[in-house]
Write an enzyme that holds these catalytic residues in place. Structure first.
Site, PDB file in Angstrom:
ATOM      1  N   LYS A  79      17.309  26.049  -6.925  1.00 41.89           N
ATOM      2  CA  LYS A  79      18.320  26.545  -7.802  1.00 41.89           C
ATOM      3  C   LYS A  79      19.429  27.294  -6.819  1.00 41.89           C
ATOM      4  CE  LYS A  79      18.664  29.877 -11.666  1.00 41.89           C
ATOM      5  NZ  LYS A  79      17.801  30.968 -12.787  1.00 41.89           N
ATOM      6  N   SER A 154      17.985  29.941 -17.537  1.00 42.87           N
ATOM      7  CA  SER A 154      19.254  29.498 -16.677  1.00 42.87           C
ATOM      8  C   SER A 154      18.806  28.615 -15.663  1.00 42.87           C
ATOM      9  CB  SER A 154      19.740  30.723 -16.142  1.00 42.87           C
ATOM     10  OG  SER A 154      18.766  31.339 -15.041  1.00 42.87           O
ATOM     11  N   SER A 178      14.027  32.600 -17.554  1.00 44.85           N
ATOM     12  CA  SER A 178      14.618  31.311 -16.888  1.00 44.85           C
ATOM     13  C   SER A 178      14.091  30.156 -16.067  1.00 44.85           C
ATOM     14  CB  SER A 178      15.695  31.897 -16.013  1.00 44.85           C
ATOM     15  OG  SER A 178      16.879  32.450 -16.887  1.00 44.85           O
TER      16      SER A 178
HETATM   17  N1  GLN Z   1      18.193  33.976 -20.983  1.00 44.09           N
HETATM   18  C1  GLN Z   1      17.896  35.223 -20.201  1.00 44.09           C
HETATM   19  C2  GLN Z   1      19.343  35.718 -19.854  1.00 44.09           C
HETATM   20  O1  GLN Z   1      20.416  35.347 -20.123  1.00 44.09           O
HETATM   21  C3  GLN Z   1      17.081  35.218 -19.016  1.00 44.09           C
HETATM   22  C4  GLN Z   1      17.871  34.534 -17.782  1.00 44.09           C
HETATM   23  C5  GLN Z   1      16.865  34.560 -16.764  1.00 44.09           C
HETATM   24  O2  GLN Z   1      15.722  34.769 -16.883  1.00 44.09           O
HETATM   25  N2  GLN Z   1      17.454  34.684 -15.570  1.00 44.09           N
HETATM   26  O3  GLN Z   1      19.457  36.850 -19.352  1.00 44.09           O
END
Ligand code: GLN
Length: 484
Positions: A79, A154, A178
Protein backbone atom coordinates in the site's frame (compact mmCIF):
# COMPACT_ATOMS: atom_id res chain seq x y z
CA UNK A 1 -2.76 -24.63 -11.63
CA UNK A 2 -1.71 -21.29 -13.08
CA UNK A 3 0.80 -19.26 -11.10
CA UNK A 4 -1.53 -16.36 -10.48
CA UNK A 5 -4.29 -18.73 -9.36
CA UNK A 6 -2.10 -20.56 -6.84
CA UNK A 7 -1.93 -19.84 -3.12
CA UNK A 8 1.28 -18.51 -1.64
CA UNK A 9 1.80 -21.84 0.08
CA UNK A 10 1.62 -23.75 -3.18
CA UNK A 11 3.95 -21.27 -4.83
CA UNK A 12 6.49 -21.50 -2.02
CA UNK A 13 6.54 -25.27 -2.24
CA UNK A 14 7.15 -25.12 -5.98
CA UNK A 15 9.88 -22.52 -5.48
CA UNK A 16 11.54 -24.63 -2.79
CA UNK A 17 11.40 -27.74 -4.94
CA UNK A 18 12.98 -25.84 -7.81
CA UNK A 19 9.94 -26.37 -10.09
CA UNK A 20 9.65 -22.60 -10.42
CA UNK A 21 12.00 -19.67 -10.05
CA UNK A 22 11.14 -16.39 -8.41
CA UNK A 23 11.77 -14.70 -11.75
CA UNK A 24 9.10 -16.93 -13.32
CA UNK A 25 6.64 -16.25 -10.52
CA UNK A 26 7.31 -12.52 -10.57
CA UNK A 27 7.04 -12.41 -14.35
CA UNK A 28 3.69 -14.19 -14.21
CA UNK A 29 2.30 -11.61 -11.79
CA UNK A 30 3.79 -8.69 -13.71
CA UNK A 31 2.13 -10.07 -16.85
CA UNK A 32 -1.13 -10.35 -14.99
CA UNK A 33 -0.79 -6.70 -13.92
CA UNK A 34 -0.10 -5.71 -17.52
CA UNK A 35 -3.16 -7.63 -18.70
CA UNK A 36 -5.67 -6.72 -15.98
CA UNK A 37 -4.69 -3.57 -14.19
CA UNK A 38 -5.72 -1.31 -17.03
CA UNK A 39 -9.27 -2.16 -15.93
CA UNK A 40 -8.86 -2.76 -12.21
CA UNK A 41 -6.45 0.12 -11.46
CA UNK A 42 -5.08 -1.42 -8.29
CA UNK A 43 -1.51 -0.17 -8.71
CA UNK A 44 -0.07 3.33 -8.59
CA UNK A 45 3.46 2.32 -9.43
CA UNK A 46 5.07 -0.83 -10.80
CA UNK A 47 8.78 -1.07 -11.56
CA UNK A 48 9.15 -4.23 -13.57
CA UNK A 49 12.95 -4.20 -13.78
CA UNK A 50 13.39 -3.54 -10.08
CA UNK A 51 11.04 -6.39 -9.15
CA UNK A 52 12.72 -8.82 -11.53
CA UNK A 53 16.16 -7.84 -10.21
CA UNK A 54 15.00 -8.64 -6.66
CA UNK A 55 13.62 -11.97 -7.86
CA UNK A 56 16.92 -12.77 -9.56
CA UNK A 57 18.79 -12.17 -6.29
CA UNK A 58 16.61 -14.75 -4.54
CA UNK A 59 17.02 -17.24 -7.38
CA UNK A 60 20.79 -16.79 -7.23
CA UNK A 61 20.74 -17.46 -3.50
CA UNK A 62 18.85 -20.68 -4.05
CA UNK A 63 21.21 -21.67 -6.84
CA UNK A 64 24.18 -21.20 -4.52
CA UNK A 65 22.44 -23.43 -1.98
CA UNK A 66 22.04 -20.57 0.51
CA UNK A 67 19.12 -20.53 2.90
CA UNK A 68 16.40 -18.20 1.65
CA UNK A 69 14.11 -16.13 3.86
CA UNK A 70 10.57 -16.96 4.89
CA UNK A 71 8.97 -15.40 1.81
CA UNK A 72 11.41 -17.17 -0.52
CA UNK A 73 10.96 -14.98 -3.61
CA UNK A 74 7.19 -14.40 -3.41
CA UNK A 75 5.94 -11.05 -4.71
CA UNK A 76 4.30 -8.70 -2.22
CA UNK A 77 2.30 -5.61 -3.23
CA UNK A 78 2.56 -2.68 -0.82
CA UNK A 79 0.00 0.00 0.00
CA UNK A 80 1.28 3.42 -0.97
CA UNK A 81 1.27 4.60 2.66
CA UNK A 82 4.35 2.54 3.60
CA UNK A 83 7.79 4.00 2.86
CA UNK A 84 10.16 2.02 0.69
CA UNK A 85 13.48 3.56 -0.20
CA UNK A 86 13.61 4.85 -3.76
CA UNK A 87 9.97 4.10 -4.60
CA UNK A 88 7.28 6.77 -4.60
CA UNK A 89 5.03 6.86 -1.52
CA UNK A 90 2.25 9.25 -2.44
CA UNK A 91 -0.46 8.08 -0.03
CA UNK A 92 -2.65 8.73 -3.09
CA UNK A 93 -2.39 12.44 -2.32
CA UNK A 94 -1.29 15.39 -4.44
CA UNK A 95 0.44 16.52 -1.27
CA UNK A 96 2.99 13.70 -1.55
CA UNK A 97 2.88 13.26 -5.32
CA UNK A 98 6.64 13.79 -5.61
CA UNK A 99 7.71 12.15 -2.35
CA UNK A 100 10.28 9.38 -2.70
CA UNK A 101 11.29 8.19 0.77
CA UNK A 102 15.01 8.00 1.48
CA UNK A 103 14.48 5.11 3.91
CA UNK A 104 12.64 1.83 4.37
CA UNK A 105 9.77 1.32 6.78
CA UNK A 106 10.46 -1.41 9.32
CA UNK A 107 8.11 -3.77 7.50
CA UNK A 108 9.96 -3.19 4.23
CA UNK A 109 13.28 -3.98 5.91
CA UNK A 110 11.67 -7.17 7.19
CA UNK A 111 10.22 -8.06 3.79
CA UNK A 112 13.61 -7.64 2.19
CA UNK A 113 15.25 -9.76 4.90
CA UNK A 114 12.57 -12.41 4.24
CA UNK A 115 13.46 -12.42 0.51
CA UNK A 116 10.17 -10.98 -0.71
CA UNK A 117 9.91 -9.30 -4.11
CA UNK A 118 8.32 -5.85 -3.92
CA UNK A 119 6.07 -5.97 -6.95
CA UNK A 120 4.34 -2.61 -6.80
CA UNK A 121 2.66 0.16 -4.87
CA UNK A 122 -1.09 -0.04 -4.47
CA UNK A 123 -3.80 2.57 -4.66
CA UNK A 124 -5.70 3.73 -1.58
CA UNK A 125 -7.97 6.43 -0.26
CA UNK A 126 -5.93 9.58 0.26
CA UNK A 127 -3.97 9.24 3.53
CA UNK A 128 -6.06 6.10 4.22
CA UNK A 129 -9.22 8.12 4.79
CA UNK A 130 -12.10 6.35 3.17
CA UNK A 131 -13.83 3.04 2.57
CA UNK A 132 -13.93 2.78 -1.21
CA UNK A 133 -10.57 3.92 -2.68
CA UNK A 134 -12.53 6.64 -4.47
CA UNK A 135 -10.72 9.28 -2.40
CA UNK A 136 -7.46 8.60 -4.22
CA UNK A 137 -6.19 11.72 -5.95
CA UNK A 138 -4.99 9.61 -8.88
CA UNK A 139 -7.40 6.82 -9.79
CA UNK A 140 -10.41 4.82 -8.67
CA UNK A 141 -9.74 1.14 -8.11
CA UNK A 142 -12.41 -1.29 -9.25
CA UNK A 143 -13.55 -4.50 -7.62
CA UNK A 144 -12.27 -7.47 -9.67
CA UNK A 145 -15.59 -9.26 -9.04
CA UNK A 146 -17.61 -6.46 -10.62
CA UNK A 147 -15.86 -3.52 -12.23
CA UNK A 148 -18.83 -1.24 -11.51
CA UNK A 149 -18.26 -1.70 -7.79
CA UNK A 150 -15.66 -0.52 -5.33
CA UNK A 151 -13.13 -2.89 -3.78
CA UNK A 152 -13.68 -1.12 -0.45
CA UNK A 153 -10.96 0.87 1.21
CA UNK A 154 -8.82 2.39 2.18
CA UNK A 155 -6.46 -0.46 1.19
CA UNK A 156 -8.61 -1.18 -1.87
CA UNK A 157 -5.63 -1.43 -4.20
CA UNK A 158 -3.99 -4.16 -2.12
CA UNK A 159 -7.23 -6.14 -1.81
CA UNK A 160 -7.97 -5.82 -5.54
CA UNK A 161 -4.39 -6.78 -6.43
CA UNK A 162 -4.72 -10.08 -4.55
CA UNK A 163 -8.31 -10.74 -5.67
CA UNK A 164 -7.36 -9.95 -9.27
CA UNK A 165 -4.45 -12.43 -9.24
CA UNK A 166 -1.93 -9.61 -9.59
CA UNK A 167 -0.04 -10.42 -6.36
CA UNK A 168 -0.21 -13.42 -4.04
CA UNK A 169 0.40 -11.26 -0.98
CA UNK A 170 -0.02 -7.60 -0.08
CA UNK A 171 0.35 -5.20 2.79
CA UNK A 172 -2.28 -2.73 3.89
CA UNK A 173 -2.97 -0.56 6.89
CA UNK A 174 -6.05 -0.65 9.07
CA UNK A 175 -7.11 2.31 11.21
CA UNK A 176 -10.83 1.60 11.30
CA UNK A 177 -11.19 -1.38 9.00
CA UNK A 178 -9.07 -0.58 5.98
CA UNK A 179 -7.66 -4.11 5.68
CA UNK A 180 -10.63 -6.21 6.77
CA UNK A 181 -13.32 -4.20 4.96
CA UNK A 182 -11.74 -4.39 1.46
CA UNK A 183 -10.66 -8.00 2.10
CA UNK A 184 -14.30 -8.83 2.80
CA UNK A 185 -15.56 -7.02 -0.28
CA UNK A 186 -12.93 -8.60 -2.54
CA UNK A 187 -13.12 -12.16 -1.21
CA UNK A 188 -9.57 -12.41 0.13
CA UNK A 189 -8.06 -12.88 3.58
CA UNK A 190 -7.04 -9.73 5.45
CA UNK A 191 -5.81 -9.27 8.99
CA UNK A 192 -5.43 -6.32 11.31
CA UNK A 193 -2.98 -7.43 13.98
CA UNK A 194 -3.02 -6.24 17.60
CA UNK A 195 -2.05 -2.61 18.09
CA UNK A 196 1.68 -2.86 18.80
CA UNK A 197 2.26 -6.18 17.04
CA UNK A 198 4.00 -4.55 14.07
CA UNK A 199 6.23 -1.51 14.00
CA UNK A 200 4.67 1.57 12.41
CA UNK A 201 8.10 3.03 11.66
CA UNK A 202 7.84 4.25 8.07
CA UNK A 203 4.04 4.03 7.93
CA UNK A 204 2.71 7.48 7.07
CA UNK A 205 0.57 8.38 10.08
CA UNK A 206 -3.20 8.84 9.90
CA UNK A 207 -4.42 8.21 13.47
CA UNK A 208 -1.49 6.96 15.48
CA UNK A 209 -3.38 5.27 18.32
CA UNK A 210 -5.33 3.18 15.81
CA UNK A 211 -3.07 2.55 12.78
CA UNK A 212 -1.73 -0.96 12.21
CA UNK A 213 -0.09 -2.57 9.20
CA UNK A 214 -1.30 -6.02 8.22
CA UNK A 215 -1.34 -8.75 5.56
CA UNK A 216 -3.61 -9.65 2.64
CA UNK A 217 -3.45 -13.08 0.99
CA UNK A 218 -5.68 -15.40 -0.94
CA UNK A 219 -5.67 -17.90 1.91
CA UNK A 220 -5.20 -17.95 5.66
CA UNK A 221 -1.79 -19.62 5.50
CA UNK A 222 -0.50 -16.83 3.25
CA UNK A 223 -1.62 -14.17 5.71
CA UNK A 224 0.00 -16.13 8.54
CA UNK A 225 3.24 -16.36 6.62
CA UNK A 226 3.31 -12.66 5.84
CA UNK A 227 2.51 -11.62 9.41
CA UNK A 228 5.26 -13.89 10.72
CA UNK A 229 7.71 -12.12 8.42
CA UNK A 230 6.86 -8.59 9.57
CA UNK A 231 5.75 -8.83 13.22
CA UNK A 232 7.81 -8.10 16.31
CA UNK A 233 9.40 -5.35 18.33
CA UNK A 234 11.26 -2.46 16.75
CA UNK A 235 12.99 0.11 18.95
CA UNK A 236 12.08 2.84 16.44
CA UNK A 237 8.36 2.52 17.26
CA UNK A 238 7.85 2.81 21.00
CA UNK A 239 4.34 1.37 20.68
CA UNK A 240 5.59 -1.85 19.14
CA UNK A 241 5.55 -4.52 21.81
CA UNK A 242 8.21 -7.10 22.63
CA UNK A 243 5.85 -10.07 22.73
CA UNK A 244 7.10 -13.30 21.14
CA UNK A 245 5.99 -13.87 17.56
CA UNK A 246 4.76 -17.46 17.14
CA UNK A 247 5.57 -19.45 14.01
CA UNK A 248 2.15 -18.66 12.56
CA UNK A 249 2.92 -20.31 9.23
CA UNK A 250 3.35 -23.65 11.02
CA UNK A 251 0.69 -23.47 13.75
CA UNK A 252 -2.00 -22.22 11.35
CA UNK A 253 -2.64 -25.83 10.33
CA UNK A 254 -3.47 -26.93 13.91
CA UNK A 255 -7.22 -26.87 14.64
CA UNK A 256 -8.43 -25.71 18.06
CA UNK A 257 -10.45 -28.05 20.25
CA UNK A 258 -13.23 -26.80 22.50
CA UNK A 259 -13.52 -23.47 20.69
CA UNK A 260 -16.07 -21.04 22.16
CA UNK A 261 -17.30 -18.51 19.60
CA UNK A 262 -19.14 -15.42 20.71
CA UNK A 263 -21.89 -13.75 18.72
CA UNK A 264 -22.82 -10.24 19.78
CA UNK A 265 -26.55 -9.62 19.69
CA UNK A 266 -25.81 -5.99 18.76
CA UNK A 267 -24.23 -7.17 15.49
CA UNK A 268 -27.37 -8.73 13.98
CA UNK A 269 -29.70 -5.80 13.64
CA UNK A 270 -31.38 -3.79 10.90
CA UNK A 271 -29.01 -2.49 8.26
CA UNK A 272 -27.40 -5.90 7.87
CA UNK A 273 -27.92 -7.31 4.38
CA UNK A 274 -29.88 -10.59 4.38
CA UNK A 275 -27.42 -12.51 2.23
CA UNK A 276 -24.51 -11.34 4.41
CA UNK A 277 -26.32 -12.47 7.55
CA UNK A 278 -27.15 -15.82 5.99
CA UNK A 279 -23.50 -16.46 5.09
CA UNK A 280 -22.31 -15.58 8.56
CA UNK A 281 -24.91 -17.89 10.12
CA UNK A 282 -23.86 -20.69 7.75
CA UNK A 283 -20.26 -20.15 8.78
CA UNK A 284 -21.30 -20.60 12.40
CA UNK A 285 -22.96 -23.88 11.43
CA UNK A 286 -19.65 -25.02 9.98
CA UNK A 287 -17.96 -24.27 13.29
CA UNK A 288 -20.72 -26.07 15.19
CA UNK A 289 -20.19 -29.14 13.03
CA UNK A 290 -16.52 -28.98 14.04
CA UNK A 291 -17.47 -29.08 17.71
CA UNK A 292 -17.34 -25.37 18.52
CA UNK A 293 -19.76 -23.90 21.00
CA UNK A 294 -21.63 -20.75 19.90
CA UNK A 295 -22.51 -18.35 22.72
CA UNK A 296 -24.43 -15.12 22.66
CA UNK A 297 -22.52 -12.21 24.15
CA UNK A 298 -23.19 -8.52 24.46
CA UNK A 299 -21.06 -5.55 23.42
CA UNK A 300 -23.37 -2.85 24.77
CA UNK A 301 -21.16 0.11 23.83
CA UNK A 302 -20.48 -1.02 20.27
CA UNK A 303 -23.28 1.26 19.06
CA UNK A 304 -21.04 4.23 19.88
CA UNK A 305 -18.00 2.91 18.02
CA UNK A 306 -18.47 4.80 14.75
CA UNK A 307 -19.19 8.06 16.59
CA UNK A 308 -16.18 7.64 18.87
CA UNK A 309 -13.96 6.78 15.93
CA UNK A 310 -14.99 9.90 14.01
CA UNK A 311 -13.83 12.02 16.94
CA UNK A 312 -10.62 10.15 17.78
CA UNK A 313 -9.37 9.44 14.24
CA UNK A 314 -9.90 12.95 12.82
CA UNK A 315 -8.42 14.50 15.98
CA UNK A 316 -5.25 12.52 15.58
CA UNK A 317 -5.30 13.16 11.84
CA UNK A 318 -5.58 16.91 12.30
CA UNK A 319 -2.48 16.78 14.45
CA UNK A 320 -0.54 14.32 12.26
CA UNK A 321 -1.32 16.13 9.04
CA UNK A 322 -0.17 19.48 10.43
CA UNK A 323 3.30 18.52 9.20
CA UNK A 324 2.25 19.10 5.58
CA UNK A 325 2.87 22.81 5.58
CA UNK A 326 4.69 23.25 2.30
CA UNK A 327 7.95 23.64 4.20
CA UNK A 328 8.82 20.38 5.90
CA UNK A 329 6.95 17.99 3.66
CA UNK A 330 5.11 17.76 0.43
CA UNK A 331 3.53 20.09 -2.03
CA UNK A 332 4.23 23.83 -1.90
CA UNK A 333 1.98 26.25 -3.74
CA UNK A 334 3.76 28.27 -6.40
CA UNK A 335 1.83 31.50 -5.76
CA UNK A 336 1.45 33.14 -2.36
CA UNK A 337 1.80 36.54 -0.68
CA UNK A 338 3.29 35.68 2.69
CA UNK A 339 4.11 32.69 4.84
CA UNK A 340 0.62 32.08 6.25
CA UNK A 341 -0.76 32.38 2.77
CA UNK A 342 1.81 29.84 1.59
CA UNK A 343 0.66 27.34 4.24
CA UNK A 344 -2.96 27.85 3.32
CA UNK A 345 -2.48 27.65 -0.43
CA UNK A 346 -0.23 24.59 -0.19
CA UNK A 347 -2.71 22.74 1.97
CA UNK A 348 -5.70 23.84 -0.10
CA UNK A 349 -4.05 22.55 -3.26
CA UNK A 350 -2.44 19.45 -1.78
CA UNK A 351 -5.32 17.86 0.15
CA UNK A 352 -8.51 16.38 -1.27
CA UNK A 353 -11.94 17.14 0.12
CA UNK A 354 -12.28 14.14 2.47
CA UNK A 355 -8.91 14.86 4.04
CA UNK A 356 -9.95 18.48 4.55
CA UNK A 357 -13.19 17.34 6.14
CA UNK A 358 -11.27 15.13 8.60
CA UNK A 359 -8.83 17.90 9.47
CA UNK A 360 -11.69 20.27 10.17
CA UNK A 361 -13.60 17.71 12.24
CA UNK A 362 -10.51 16.94 14.29
CA UNK A 363 -9.42 20.51 14.75
CA UNK A 364 -12.90 21.36 15.98
CA UNK A 365 -13.00 18.41 18.41
CA UNK A 366 -9.62 19.38 19.87
CA UNK A 367 -10.25 23.09 20.13
CA UNK A 368 -10.46 24.85 23.47
CA UNK A 369 -14.01 24.65 24.77
CA UNK A 370 -14.83 21.50 22.79
CA UNK A 371 -11.96 19.25 23.86
CA UNK A 372 -13.70 18.01 26.99
CA UNK A 373 -17.10 17.69 25.37
CA UNK A 374 -15.87 15.72 22.35
CA UNK A 375 -12.34 14.39 22.48
CA UNK A 376 -12.17 13.54 26.17
CA UNK A 377 -15.66 12.08 26.14
CA UNK A 378 -14.76 9.93 23.13
CA UNK A 379 -11.71 8.58 24.97
CA UNK A 380 -13.90 7.57 27.90
CA UNK A 381 -16.35 5.72 25.67
CA UNK A 382 -13.39 4.12 23.90
CA UNK A 383 -12.39 2.64 27.27
CA UNK A 384 -15.92 1.28 27.77
CA UNK A 385 -15.76 -0.37 24.36
CA UNK A 386 -12.53 -2.10 25.36
CA UNK A 387 -14.07 -3.13 28.70
CA UNK A 388 -16.97 -4.78 26.83
CA UNK A 389 -14.47 -6.91 24.92
CA UNK A 390 -12.49 -7.78 28.06
CA UNK A 391 -15.71 -9.02 29.66
CA UNK A 392 -16.76 -10.94 26.54
CA UNK A 393 -13.41 -12.67 26.24
CA UNK A 394 -13.89 -14.14 29.71
CA UNK A 395 -16.71 -16.17 28.17
CA UNK A 396 -15.50 -16.89 24.64
CA UNK A 397 -12.26 -17.42 22.72
CA UNK A 398 -13.15 -15.49 19.57
CA UNK A 399 -15.99 -13.25 18.45
CA UNK A 400 -17.54 -13.80 15.02
CA UNK A 401 -19.44 -11.17 13.05
CA UNK A 402 -19.96 -9.88 9.53
CA UNK A 403 -17.12 -7.77 8.14
CA UNK A 404 -19.33 -5.50 6.08
CA UNK A 405 -23.01 -4.70 6.49
CA UNK A 406 -23.51 -5.13 2.71
CA UNK A 407 -21.63 -6.62 -0.24
CA UNK A 408 -19.52 -4.26 -2.39
CA UNK A 409 -21.40 -1.07 -3.23
CA UNK A 410 -21.29 0.69 -6.57
CA UNK A 411 -18.66 3.26 -7.43
CA UNK A 412 -20.25 6.66 -6.81
CA UNK A 413 -23.04 5.21 -4.67
CA UNK A 414 -21.87 6.53 -1.28
CA UNK A 415 -19.26 9.10 -2.19
CA UNK A 416 -21.59 12.08 -1.70
CA UNK A 417 -22.96 10.72 1.57
CA UNK A 418 -20.08 10.67 4.05
CA UNK A 419 -22.22 9.34 6.90
CA UNK A 420 -23.39 6.35 4.88
CA UNK A 421 -19.78 5.74 3.83
CA UNK A 422 -18.62 5.92 7.47
CA UNK A 423 -21.21 3.30 8.42
CA UNK A 424 -19.64 0.74 6.10
CA UNK A 425 -17.02 0.24 8.85
CA UNK A 426 -19.55 -0.42 11.57
CA UNK A 427 -18.27 -3.96 12.24
CA UNK A 428 -14.57 -3.25 11.99
CA UNK A 429 -13.97 -0.03 13.92
CA UNK A 430 -14.38 -1.42 17.45
CA UNK A 431 -11.33 -3.65 17.09
CA UNK A 432 -9.17 -0.61 16.33
CA UNK A 433 -10.57 1.35 19.25
CA UNK A 434 -9.90 -1.62 21.54
CA UNK A 435 -6.54 -2.49 19.94
CA UNK A 436 -7.62 -6.08 19.16
CA UNK A 437 -6.57 -8.32 16.29
CA UNK A 438 -9.20 -9.15 13.67
CA UNK A 439 -9.29 -11.22 10.51
CA UNK A 440 -11.60 -11.26 7.53
CA UNK A 441 -12.02 -14.56 5.70
CA UNK A 442 -14.05 -15.33 2.57
CA UNK A 443 -17.32 -16.89 3.69
CA UNK A 444 -19.69 -16.75 0.76
CA UNK A 445 -20.86 -15.19 -2.45
CA UNK A 446 -24.13 -13.41 -3.08
CA UNK A 447 -26.47 -14.65 -5.81
CA UNK A 448 -24.86 -12.10 -8.10
CA UNK A 449 -21.39 -13.41 -7.16
CA UNK A 450 -20.14 -10.70 -4.83
CA UNK A 451 -17.90 -11.83 -1.97
CA UNK A 452 -19.05 -11.95 1.65
CA UNK A 453 -16.57 -11.93 4.52
CA UNK A 454 -16.61 -13.36 8.03
CA UNK A 455 -14.82 -11.39 10.73
CA UNK A 456 -13.18 -13.05 13.72
CA UNK A 457 -11.81 -11.04 16.66
CA UNK A 458 -9.57 -12.22 19.50
CA UNK A 459 -7.95 -10.78 22.62
CA UNK A 460 -4.71 -8.81 22.19
CA UNK A 461 -1.75 -10.76 20.76
CA UNK A 462 -3.89 -13.80 19.98
CA UNK A 463 -3.36 -13.61 16.20
CA UNK A 464 -2.33 -17.25 16.29
CA UNK A 465 -5.77 -18.18 17.63
CA UNK A 466 -7.39 -16.19 14.82
CA UNK A 467 -5.34 -17.87 12.11
CA UNK A 468 -6.05 -21.33 13.47
CA UNK A 469 -9.77 -20.60 13.87
CA UNK A 470 -9.97 -19.12 10.38
CA UNK A 471 -8.10 -22.04 8.87
CA UNK A 472 -10.52 -24.52 10.45
CA UNK A 473 -13.31 -22.86 8.49
CA UNK A 474 -11.30 -22.52 5.31
CA UNK A 475 -10.47 -26.21 5.33
CA UNK A 476 -14.19 -27.08 5.29
CA UNK A 477 -15.19 -24.63 2.56
CA UNK A 478 -13.90 -23.52 -0.79
CA UNK A 479 -14.80 -19.83 -0.76
CA UNK A 480 -11.14 -18.85 -0.81
CA UNK A 481 -10.69 -20.87 -4.00
CA UNK A 482 -13.34 -18.89 -5.87
CA UNK A 483 -11.97 -16.36 -8.31
CA UNK A 484 -13.67 -13.43 -10.01
N1 GLN B 1 -12.93 3.97 6.53
C1 GLN B 1 -12.32 4.43 7.74
C2 GLN B 1 -11.89 5.87 7.60
O1 GLN B 1 -12.17 6.43 6.59
C3 GLN B 1 -11.15 3.55 8.09
C4 GLN B 1 -9.95 3.84 7.28
C5 GLN B 1 -8.77 3.05 7.68
O2 GLN B 1 -8.86 2.04 8.35
N2 GLN B 1 -7.61 3.57 7.28
O3 GLN B 1 -11.30 6.44 8.47
Amino acid sequence: MSISGATSDELLQRLDRGDLTSVQVTTAYLDQIAARDGQIQAFLHVDRDRALAQAQVVDDKRKRGEKVGLLGGLPVAVKDVICSQGEPATCASRMLEKFVPPYDAHVITRLKAADAVLIGRTNMDEFAMGSSTENSAFKTTRNPWDLERTPGGSSGGSAAAVAGGMAPLALGSDTGGSIRQPAGLCGVVGMKPTYGRISRYGLVAYASSLDQIGPFANDVAGAALLLEAIAGHDPRDSTSVGVDVPAYSRTVQEPLAGLRIGIAKEHFVSGLDAEVEQSVRKALDVYKSLGAEIKEISLPHSKYAVAVYYIVAPSEASSNLARYDGVHYGHRASQFHNMIDMYCASRAEGFGSEVKRRIMLGTYALSAGYYDAYYLKALKVRRLIRNDFDAAFKEVDVIASPVNPTPAFKIGELIDDPLAMYLSDIYTISANLAGLPGISVPAGLTKSRLPIGLQLLAPPFEEERLFRTARMFERETDWHRQRP
